[in-house]
Design a protein around this motif. Sequence first.
Motif, PDB file in Angstrom:
ATOM      1  N   UNK A 182     -82.462  15.089  58.677  1.00 46.72           N
ATOM      2  CA  UNK A 182     -81.522  14.131  58.620  1.00 46.72           C
ATOM      3  C   UNK A 182     -82.169  12.945  57.537  1.00 46.72           C
ATOM      4  N   UNK A 183     -81.733  11.380  58.412  1.00 49.45           N
ATOM      5  CA  UNK A 183     -81.475  10.453  57.742  1.00 49.45           C
ATOM      6  C   UNK A 183     -83.031   9.843  58.084  1.00 49.45           C
ATOM      7  N   UNK A 184     -83.280   9.001  58.088  1.00 49.40           N
ATOM      8  CA  UNK A 184     -84.054   7.658  58.556  1.00 49.40           C
ATOM      9  C   UNK A 184     -84.417   6.518  59.440  1.00 49.40           C
ATOM     10  N   UNK A 185     -82.999   7.092  61.127  1.00 45.23           N
ATOM     11  CA  UNK A 185     -82.666   6.067  60.883  1.00 45.23           C
ATOM     12  C   UNK A 185     -83.994   5.751  62.402  1.00 45.23           C
ATOM     13  N   UNK A 186     -84.469   6.646  62.442  1.00 45.95           N
ATOM     14  CA  UNK A 186     -85.870   6.084  63.453  1.00 45.95           C
ATOM     15  C   UNK A 186     -87.161   5.970  63.200  1.00 45.95           C
ATOM     16  N   UNK A 187     -87.258   5.380  61.850  1.00 48.83           N
ATOM     17  CA  UNK A 187     -88.314   5.145  60.988  1.00 48.83           C
ATOM     18  C   UNK A 187     -87.854   3.632  61.258  1.00 48.83           C
ATOM     19  N   UNK A 188     -88.465   2.505  62.207  1.00 48.95           N
ATOM     20  CA  UNK A 188     -88.946   1.313  62.352  1.00 48.95           C
ATOM     21  C   UNK A 188     -89.217   0.484  61.136  1.00 48.95           C
ATOM     22  N   UNK A 189     -90.023   0.662  60.678  1.00 43.94           N
ATOM     23  CA  UNK A 189     -90.885   0.023  58.804  1.00 43.94           C
ATOM     24  C   UNK A 189     -89.294  -0.118  58.182  1.00 43.94           C
ATOM     25  N   UNK A 190     -88.593   1.493  58.041  1.00 41.90           N
ATOM     26  CA  UNK A 190     -87.452   1.523  56.671  1.00 41.90           C
ATOM     27  C   UNK A 190     -86.156   0.911  57.623  1.00 41.90           C
ATOM     28  N   UNK A 214     -85.243  10.697  68.446  1.00 45.61           N
ATOM     29  CA  UNK A 214     -86.519   9.706  67.675  1.00 45.61           C
ATOM     30  C   UNK A 214     -87.394  10.109  66.537  1.00 45.61           C
ATOM     31  N   UNK A 215     -86.831  11.594  66.259  1.00 45.29           N
ATOM     32  CA  UNK A 215     -87.532  12.579  65.254  1.00 45.29           C
ATOM     33  C   UNK A 215     -86.891  12.302  64.018  1.00 45.29           C
ATOM     34  N   UNK A 216     -86.189  11.971  64.137  1.00 53.05           N
ATOM     35  CA  UNK A 216     -85.961  11.414  62.151  1.00 53.05           C
ATOM     36  C   UNK A 216     -86.300  10.197  61.533  1.00 53.05           C
ATOM     37  N   UNK A 217     -88.073  10.830  61.348  1.00 53.75           N
ATOM     38  CA  UNK A 217     -87.955   9.804  60.614  1.00 53.75           C
ATOM     39  C   UNK A 217     -88.134   9.117  58.649  1.00 53.75           C
ATOM     40  N   UNK A 218     -87.235  10.083  58.649  1.00 52.09           N
ATOM     41  CA  UNK A 218     -86.986  10.029  56.770  1.00 52.09           C
ATOM     42  C   UNK A 218     -87.544  10.265  55.830  1.00 52.09           C
ATOM     43  N   UNK A 219     -88.831  11.479  56.922  1.00 51.78           N
ATOM     44  CA  UNK A 219     -90.371  11.129  55.984  1.00 51.78           C
ATOM     45  C   UNK A 219     -89.944  11.856  54.621  1.00 51.78           C
ATOM     46  N   UNK A 220     -88.746  13.422  54.778  1.00 42.04           N
ATOM     47  CA  UNK A 220     -88.592  13.661  53.211  1.00 42.04           C
ATOM     48  C   UNK A 220     -87.549  13.017  52.825  1.00 42.04           C
ATOM     49  N   UNK A 221     -86.720  12.980  52.985  1.00 41.05           N
ATOM     50  CA  UNK A 221     -85.799  12.125  52.723  1.00 41.05           C
ATOM     51  C   UNK A 221     -86.484  11.335  51.681  1.00 41.05           C
ATOM     52  N   UNK A 222     -87.206  10.330  52.223  1.00 42.16           N
ATOM     53  CA  UNK A 222     -88.086   9.315  51.506  1.00 42.16           C
ATOM     54  C   UNK A 222     -88.509   9.874  50.359  1.00 42.16           C
ATOM     55  N   UNK A 239     -74.836   2.794  57.406  1.00 43.43           N
ATOM     56  CA  UNK A 239     -74.962   3.807  58.951  1.00 43.43           C
ATOM     57  C   UNK A 239     -73.924   3.632  60.197  1.00 43.43           C
ATOM     58  N   UNK A 240     -73.865   5.032  60.479  1.00 38.90           N
ATOM     59  CA  UNK A 240     -72.747   5.725  62.207  1.00 38.90           C
ATOM     60  C   UNK A 240     -73.884   4.382  62.937  1.00 38.90           C
ATOM     61  N   UNK A 241     -73.190   3.154  62.902  1.00 39.47           N
ATOM     62  CA  UNK A 241     -73.755   2.163  63.957  1.00 39.47           C
ATOM     63  C   UNK A 241     -73.015   1.621  65.370  1.00 39.47           C
ATOM     64  N   UNK A 242     -72.985   2.049  65.972  1.00 40.72           N
ATOM     65  CA  UNK A 242     -72.520   1.858  67.727  1.00 40.72           C
ATOM     66  C   UNK A 242     -72.617   0.481  68.272  1.00 40.72           C
ATOM     67  N   UNK A 243     -71.575  -0.124  68.973  1.00 36.13           N
ATOM     68  CA  UNK A 243     -72.266  -0.907  69.876  1.00 36.13           C
ATOM     69  C   UNK A 243     -72.319  -0.120  71.477  1.00 36.13           C
ATOM     70  N   UNK A 395     -77.929   2.697  66.997  1.00 44.87           N
ATOM     71  CA  UNK A 395     -78.082   3.817  65.202  1.00 44.87           C
ATOM     72  C   UNK A 395     -77.623   5.075  65.232  1.00 44.87           C
ATOM     73  N   UNK A 396     -76.761   5.824  64.773  1.00 45.61           N
ATOM     74  CA  UNK A 396     -76.880   6.968  64.665  1.00 45.61           C
ATOM     75  C   UNK A 396     -76.958   7.871  64.098  1.00 45.61           C
ATOM     76  N   UNK A 397     -76.930   7.497  62.922  1.00 48.21           N
ATOM     77  CA  UNK A 397     -77.321   8.637  61.496  1.00 48.21           C
ATOM     78  C   UNK A 397     -77.242   6.923  60.616  1.00 48.21           C
TER      79      UNK A 397
END
Length: 472
Positions: A182-190, A214-222, A239-243, A395-397
């Motif tokens: 997955x991506x990093x959308x759950x990582x608020x700092x990123x 909540x588990x897509x923190x992007x650790x492996x992507x980083x 990102x796939x970002x929806x209202x 944010x979806x991903x």
Amino acid sequence: MDTDVLVIGGGNAALCAALMAREAGMRVLLLESAPRAWRGGNSAHTRNLRCMHDAPQDVLVEAYPEEEYWQDLLKVTGGLTDEHLARLVIRASSTCRDWMRRHGVHFQPPLSGALHVARTNAFFMGGGKALVNAYFRSAEALGVEIRYEAPVDRLEIEDGRFVAAWSQGQRISARSCVLAAGGFESNRDWLREAWGRNARGEWPSDNFLIRGTAYNQGVLLRHMLDEQQADRIGDPTQAHMVAIDARAPLYDGGICTRIDCVSLGVVVNRDAERFYDEGEDFWPKRYAIWGRLVAQQPGQVAYSIIDAKAIGRFMPPVFPGIRADSLPELAQKLGLDVATFMQTLDSYNAACRVGQFDHTALDDCYTEGVAPAKTHWARPIDTAPFYGYALRPGVTFTYLGLKVDDTAAVRFAGKPSGNLFVAGEMMAGNVLGKGYTAGVGMSIGTAFGRIAGRNAALAAQGRPAMAGAVQD
């Protein structure tokens, strides 16, 4: 070796890869960072797969040929897409459903009504949760080893080849590996890092909500981008970002928090002003631009305004709208300046040129002499009761990821790895440079998950990867 093929991730792409590798006779170990109850990543929140077809086909009506699919994708991405990989995904979407059915996925009969997608999208019976549960059941029955609560934070890579992964202090070696974490959308700092501060020193991304896991923190992507220097693709702010409803939870709100009445009314920002054409195109082709539009507004908030004529014409969200018997009352309840709000609504109402209203077609109801224009479905908002929904970006991903070719191989300085592959959100930016259209994320994950799994199996046997989609 601890296993032949290691798959890192637990969503649709990871499961497709694990099943393909296991079907090829490999020992497969799948590592899912979430607990079992939250397995499946963002795939658990999905509903459908966008499918090319040249004629009516089981659950799909009419036809949705390759060129139309491509033009739809080209339009929403604004050309920020790799045509070769996009067409690979499109063609693969026409032939994958029988394989999915063999692994327990069921599709429901064509839908009609407000969604307008019975022609382009095949819906999963029971939604994405049923799909990932079916894949996990099939994987377990076939002998795939699955470990939950097993996040991976780093890899050992030598000369572009995967050697081992580290999960909670344990070293796991394998002959080949598929990254689908997955991506990093759950990582608020990123997210803060990507979006930065605004002119007032605020962090716009602090107002974003996360539609999925909540588990897509992007650790492996980083790790892959910064430490392993894998070739990258994509803009970290895309990102796939929806209202979605501003009352949605921070994580895992899913589809039911989406606000789908935008095209039936008007949308105003915190200053009670309109800022974009609400009737530009059919909602399934435009819903995913509205999160980013709201993200660009003051305070990252907006308000969707409809009247009684819109009720029953859109999928109702989980929370009811704010109701009022007059427009000034609605403005007060939403905390908007009444005078500005009424000026905006009066100008819009006066500009409406109402023809034959038809929300199932690009009708001839439009505005004239007001900016921004509303291109279709423009009717005066004049019939009580009135409703308002506060919107936030959901944010979806994210689209920042690893660059690939049609073998799904991870690349280092332009050279594809011989045994490390990637699928799903970690590489979706190759096809989705920006924008989105319903169901294409599952098309990408299914196509590249299967390619990655096939090629990981070949690599585990010491054979070269094959280019192109899996042929059933």
